[in-house]
Design a protein around this motif. Structure first.
Motif: not given
Length: 496
Positions: A190-192, A287-288, A319-322
């Motif tokens: 997960w990315v901020v 991680g979440s 969100a998700r990195p992708w």
């Protein structure tokens, strides 16, 4: 958003030549005015010149106007060229101007009374919409800022976070995206994604200067930096004063942004978070989703309370990195993710190529290709880390389709189209049938008769850069440093 090593090496040679040529311009005046003495241990004589008895921390301005430092700064300013500032003085006339004015400027710097000129306001469109404001300093102020940067960078950079990659010696955007991929591969999926709202326009001068003063004790340098921050902004002949912000466009702006955002890096490091920051573009990997939302709220409060900066809520997300992009790249969803070109980056290239082809109307296809090639070379050199080659294949095919469309449009008449198809090897009956099919240029540009007449091999002979092949060549080159046949790395298409 990109370093030419060959030019960098060439600039060193030019610096020596310019240094000799500029010796009469007054840059060497300090050798006549500096007090005679021994250099103090710990501060290189090659940087500060002769020792005059002052404590090291109070002699930064002497380091700024030191002869060799100025020669390096002058070489960088001349190499970068750029537009004139508010005084209208171009880089081409700067050397002769220095010969008559440098002694006075140097004295003003050493006595702490130098006043920078206003910066010229320029607005350029952003790829995502809106405009980015640039402040173009005069050539003299670019020289002084570059000289300041060369002295201040070694003071601040060694203590910057290892997760900070922007505008630092030996660090790059490529290292940042590779580190980001490593965090995701390690399970932080997960990315901020933080987007600072109008960062360069909103920098609080007092907050920034407090951080500069942590390492800079020379009041002359502090006052000069403050004057650069507060220099007026000229637009349409009218100058407005500034109370916040550090407009992009001057050599000192990137270092100042890193000095301010180093507090953000320290906060993130102190929390044990995995992150990558490139200038004001910062991604934090967790991680979440729940952990990401918690980090987002905490960092939002820190930025607003401590650094007086705001997060752009519409462009920031957990969100998700992708699902996001970072420095033009995205990545796949696999357990061991692969770097790929973000869709927004592909669209920007396509629009730029469309514009180039529109501007090339009326020119021969050879001339059009010559205009496209530098754009393609620079783009694929930056995106050479992509591990998903489908985008490059699609773009290569699209570019050839566009160029075939250009040819079809240039031929205009049925007779010309039939004759050119036959000249390219198409059988007469098929050529006439194709020339009279009634379809438009784009349809014909992708039709079988144009693909048969002008296949990829024909464009290769014309020298058109292939994104896929160039990326493969660059990947091999950077892995082995030299090509297998002993030739140097190349970024171009076929050499004529």
């Amino acid at each position: 958003m990109r370093v030419d090593e060959a030019e960098a090496y060439a600039s060193m040679a030019r610096a020596e030549a310019d240094g000799r040529n500029l010796s009469g311009a007054g840059l060497g005046a300090e050798s006549r005015t500096a007090a005679v003495g021994m250099p103090k241990p710990g501060f290189p004589a090659t940087v500060l010149g002769r020792w005059d008895g002052k404590p090291e921390a109070l002699r930064l301005m002497e380091a700024v106007v030191e002869r060799n430092n100025l020669f390096r700064a002058y070489d960088r300013v001349v190499k970068n060229a750029g537009a004139p500032g508010v005084d209208g003085l171009p880089v081409s006339e700067f050397k002769s101007w220095l010969q008559g004015h440098w002694v006075r400027v140097r004295q003003d710097l050493l006595t702490g009374v130098y006043q920078p000129e206003s910066v010229r306001k320029v607005e350029i469109p952003k790829p995502q919409g809106g405009v980015r404001m640039l402040g173009i300093p005069t050539v003299l102020d670019r020289l002084i800022q570059q000289a300041l940067n060369q002295v201040l960078q070694p003071l601040f950079d060694p203590e910057f976070s290892t997760s900070s990659y922007g505008f630092r010696p030996g660090r790059s955007a490529h290292q940042a995206v590779q580190a980001a991929r490593g965090y995701v591969a390690a399970g932080k999926r997960w990315v901020v994604d933080l987007d600072l709202e109008k960062f360069f326009d909103r920098v609080n001068h007092d907050v920034l200067m407090a951080r500069v003063a942590r390492k800079v004790e020379d009041d002359r340098v502090l006052k000069l930096i403050r004057r650069y921050l507060e220099a007026g902004l000229m637009e349409g002949g009218i100058t407005s004063m500034r109370t916040e912000g550090t407009p992009q466009g001057g050599p000192l702006s990137p270092l100042l942004s890193n000095i301010l955002l180093d507090d953000l890096d320290r906060e993130l490091d102190g929390r044990g978070l995995s992150f990558c920051r490139y200038a004001d573009d910062c991604n934090i990997y967790v991680g979440s989703r729940r952990a990401g939302e918690r980090v987002m709220q905490a960092i939002k409060a820190f930025l607003e309370d401590v650094l007086k900066l705001k997060i752009n809520a519409s462009k920031s997300a957990v969100a998700r990195p992708w699902e996001r992009k970072f420095l033009g790249y995205s990545m796949t969803w696999h357990k061991k993710p692969k770097l790929k070109i973000a869709e927004a980056s592909r669209k920007r290239l396509a629009e730029k190529l469309r514009k180039t082809m529109r501007e090339a109307r009326g020119k021969s296809l050879k001339q059009t290709i010559e205009q496209l090639n530098p754009v393609l070379r620079g783009w694929v050199a930056y995106f050479r880390l992509t591990e998903v080659k489908g985008v490059l294949e699609d773009l290569d095919g699209w570019i050839r389709h566009k160029l075939r469309t250009v040819l079809w449009r240039q031929w205009k008449r049925v007779y010309a189209r039939a004759k050119n198809l036959m000249r390219a090897g198409i059988e007469s009956k098929r050529a006439w049938r194709s020339a009279t099919n009634g379809h438009g240029p784009w349809w014909n540009g992708g039709a079988s008769h144009m693909n048969a007449a002008y296949p990829k091999s024909w464009f290769d002979r014309m020298g058109l850069v292939s994104l896929l092949e160039t990326r493969q060549r660059l990947t091999s080159c950077f892995m082995n440093r030299r090509m297998p046949n002993g030739t140097s790395c190349g970024v171009g298409g076929r050499r004529e």
